[in-house]
Write an enzyme that holds these catalytic residues in place. Structure first.
Site, mmCIF file in Angstrom:
data_model
loop_
_atom_site.group_PDB
_atom_site.id
_atom_site.type_symbol
_atom_site.label_atom_id
_atom_site.label_comp_id
_atom_site.label_asym_id
_atom_site.label_seq_id
_atom_site.Cartn_x
_atom_site.Cartn_y
_atom_site.Cartn_z
ATOM 1 C CB CYS A 143 -4.527 -1.680 4.230
ATOM 2 S SG CYS A 143 -3.670 -1.467 5.820
ATOM 3 C CD GLU A 176 -2.746 1.073 2.580
ATOM 4 O OE1 GLU A 176 -3.827 1.685 2.573
ATOM 5 O OE2 GLU A 176 -2.334 0.428 3.581
ATOM 6 C CE LYS A 186 -7.624 1.014 3.214
ATOM 7 N NZ LYS A 186 -6.477 1.587 3.970
#
Length: 276
Positions: free
Chosen positions: A155, A40, A114
């Protein structure tokens, strides 16, 4: 297929980070890796909004994206850019936390923004409000590759198992979880959650991570957990990268997905139910 996770300690200087990652990609390809994954926010780890606004770019202008696409094409490898901080044209000025799958010709074959924002208070002194500077995505994404369907996540998405179930039910056999995990939550939950996602779906789970104390020019110091993991479809941890930056290579074997799903075919046992 030889596959490589890159564990890195990005600074808040995208040009510096680009040079580092390109060198690591070259090393990985020299060890016969045909698929390379980065963590990330590969291009910039920063706690300073001022610094982010100064160095982040729109996708069409981003030096990291252009440089890594060119490197993938030169080396003839597939590349997952775990994510980049990208400027958007949104009225509120928030960035996107965007993952890119790049093919061996350097073309973008999939993008994923995301979905889940890390808005938490881990300790009294450690608070994150990702949604302040980043706007959430709305669409789950599977990348079609030469080696199968890859479900893209980032994540904090890891804590939402319904996303991974949906990706697996849509055909994903590999799930990617590039991360910049907090040391506190990483020590408590990182491995357990990654193993759970592999066991629940019968997928490979590949999680390249940021690690260590990140060099900065502005803002508070940021630390990340490291411990990039490779989890096989039966739940075994094949690689734990510890906390040092480095390249971690393994053989990605699609047949193990079929074997795990044959033994426990839970994806075929999903039943509708009424809510409580």
């Amino acid at each position: 297929m030889k596959t490589a996770l890159l564990q890195i300690t990005s600074s808040d200087d995208p040009a510096e980070n680009l040079d580092m990652v390109r060198a690591m990609m070259t090393d990985a390809a020299a060890q016969d890796a045909r698929f390379v994954l980065t963590p990330e926010v590969t291009n910039c780890v920063s706690t300073s909004t001022t610094r982010q606004r100064a160095v982040l770019q729109h996708e069409e202008d981003d030096i990291t994206l252009a440089g890594l696409r060119a490197q993938a094409a030169e080396l003839g490898i597939w590349l997952l850019i775990g994510s980049l901080g990208i400027k958007t044209h949104d009225a509120d000025g928030r960035f996107a936390n965007r993952c890119f799958m790049i093919d061996a010709q350097g073309q973008i074959v999939a993008r994923y923004d995301k979905i889940h924002m890390f808005d938490v208070q881990v300790t009294e002194s450690e608070t994150f409000r990702e949604s302040k500077n980043y706007r959430p995505g709305e669409t789950a994404v599977i990348a079609e590759t030469d080696f199968g369907k890859v479900g893209l996540t980032i994540c904090y998405d890891l804590r939402f198992p319904h996303l991974y179930a949906a990706l697996a039910q849509a055909g994903a056999r590999i799930l990617t979880v590039p991360a910049a995990f907090s040391p506190v939550t990483g020590a408590a939950h990182w491995e357990s959650l990654l193993r759970a996602r592999a066991i629940e779906t019968g997928c490979w789970v590949l999680a390249p991570a940021q690690t260590g104390t990140h060099p900065k020019t502005r803002g508070k110091t940021r630390q990340t957990h490291g411990h990039s993991l490779v989890v096989a479809p039966w739940g075994e941890v094949l690689i734990d990268a510890g906390t040092d930056p480095g390249i971690h290579i393994f053989d990605l074997d699609d047949s193990s997905v079929s074997e795990a799903r044959r033994r426990v075919p839970s994806l075929t046992h999903v039943r509708p139910f009424t809510g409580p």
